[in-house]
Design a protein around this motif. Structure first.
Motif, PDB file in Angstrom:
ATOM      1  N   GLU A 182      51.020  24.179  73.661  1.00 47.89           N
ATOM      2  CA  GLU A 182      52.045  25.112  74.140  1.00 47.89           C
ATOM      3  C   GLU A 182      52.519  24.643  75.515  1.00 47.89           C
ATOM      4  N   ASN A 183      53.540  25.299  76.038  1.00 48.37           N
ATOM      5  CA  ASN A 183      54.056  24.941  77.358  1.00 48.37           C
ATOM      6  C   ASN A 183      54.393  23.445  77.371  1.00 48.37           C
ATOM      7  N   SER A 229      44.752  29.526  69.471  1.00 48.67           N
ATOM      8  CA  SER A 229      45.518  30.194  68.415  1.00 48.67           C
ATOM      9  C   SER A 229      44.771  31.434  67.944  1.00 48.67           C
TER      10      SER A 229
END
Lengths: 256, 75
Positions: free
Chosen positions: B47-48, B33
């Motif tokens: 994420e993803n 981040s």
């Protein structure tokens, strides 16, 4: 997505035997990972009531803040001696020591070797990062040749300062040692292997087979003056050739 | 075909931004981040998320045990 994060789908969480306190170790320090694995194994084997951990001096001492089991602190390097006493007084307990390289391989060499020679029924965890972490990155007996530290700023000169001390190979020659192995804890594969080794060590201890010695080669990002990920890369490139991983003694027989 | 799907929950305040978990994930599900937590560390984020299998590789290498992993089978 939020449908997955339910109690029945839980795969991994912070070990239950961890205290609520946050680790005070530096970011990326291997101590945290090793703590977690030891606590997971103790929990899985149901040894919470039996386990007594001995912490000496150095970064390793902080274990008593984070392990929610019985702990006792020893004088610098004297953890195997204290573990001997506790084990002889209470032979049914699961006694282990958790020591760093500046402690076990320097000031505590005599206690370590003699506890191994007597074949005390304890487990010794030896966390080797090749440097004195807590006191400011001084040279340890396990520091690599040419490796700079605050007391060897031009790198360890083998001629005047000696070479890295391979304690696990040394103690493996002693008859009292039932199991000795060298592991790492910075990638998922190594963590899984280490967990098996730690479990084996506690099983040996519970079966009263003798002394089990588990060395864990870890990083010291602060002492090595690197970022944690760079330190792990450096660990693989430089520490592993000097400290090759794998079992050295299994079931009382040398395998290497 | 049944598919294994996972989800990780990151305890942002426990994260010390060492980023050891980032290369541990084979599916690039852990990212860094740009924001910092109250201690000033660039914490990691999930994420993803479609690729996550809940293998727990990220969680077992986390020195601070800041990651909780969930896994389920989706028909």
């Amino acid at each position: 997505m939020s449908s997955i994060a339910k109690k029945e789908n839980l795969v991994y969480q912070r070990p239950a035997l961890r205290t609520e306190k946050e680790y005070s170790f530096c970011p990326g320090c291997g101590h945290g990972t090793v703590h977690n694995i030891i606590l997971e194994v103790i929990e899985e084997m149901g040894l919470q009531e039996k386990a007594i951990g001995i912490t000496p001096v150095g970064c390793a001492v902080l274990a008593y803040e984070f392990m929610n089991i019985d702990m006792q602190q020893a004088a610098h390097g004297r953890a195997p001696a204290l573990a001997t006493a506790i084990n002889r007084m209470m032979p049914d307990k699961a006694v282990f020591t958790y020591q760093g390289d500046g402690d076990l391989a320097a000031i505590g060499t005599a206690e370590t070797i003699h506890a191994c020679n007597r074949g005390e029924n304890i487990v010794i965890f030896f966390v080797n990062n090749g440097i004195y972490g807590m006191t400011g990155g001084q040279m340890a007996p396990t520091t690599l040749p040419g490796m700079p530290s605050s007391t060897s700023p031009y790198g360890r000169d083998v001629e005047t300062m000696g070479g890295p001390m391979k304690i696990t190979e040394m103690i493996s020659q002693l008859d009292g040692v039932y199991m000795s192995t060298r592991q790492a804890a910075h990638t998922p594969a190594y963590v899984r292997k280490l967990k098996k080794a730690i479990r084996q060590a506690f099983e040996n201890q519970q079966a009263r087979k003798g002394l089990s010695f588990v060395e864990i080669v870890t990083n010291c990002a602060s002492g090595w003056k690197k970022t944690p990920t760079d330190a792990n890369k450096w660990l693989e490139e430089n520490m592993f050739p000097v400290y090759p991983l794998g079992d050295i003694k299994i079931d009382g027989k040398l395998v290497k | 075909m049944a598919k294994i799907k996972g989800e990780i929950i990151i305890d942002v305040e426990r994260c010390k931004g060492c980023h050891v978990c980032v290369p541990a994930c084979n599916f690039k599900c852990v990212g860094v981040s740009p924001k910092v937590n109250s201690k000033g560390y660039n914490y990691v984020v999930f994420e993803n998320s479609e690729s996550c299998t809940g293998c727990a590789n990220c969680a077992i290498v986390c020195p601070d045990a800041a990651i909780t992993v969930y896994r389920t089978k989706v028909e």
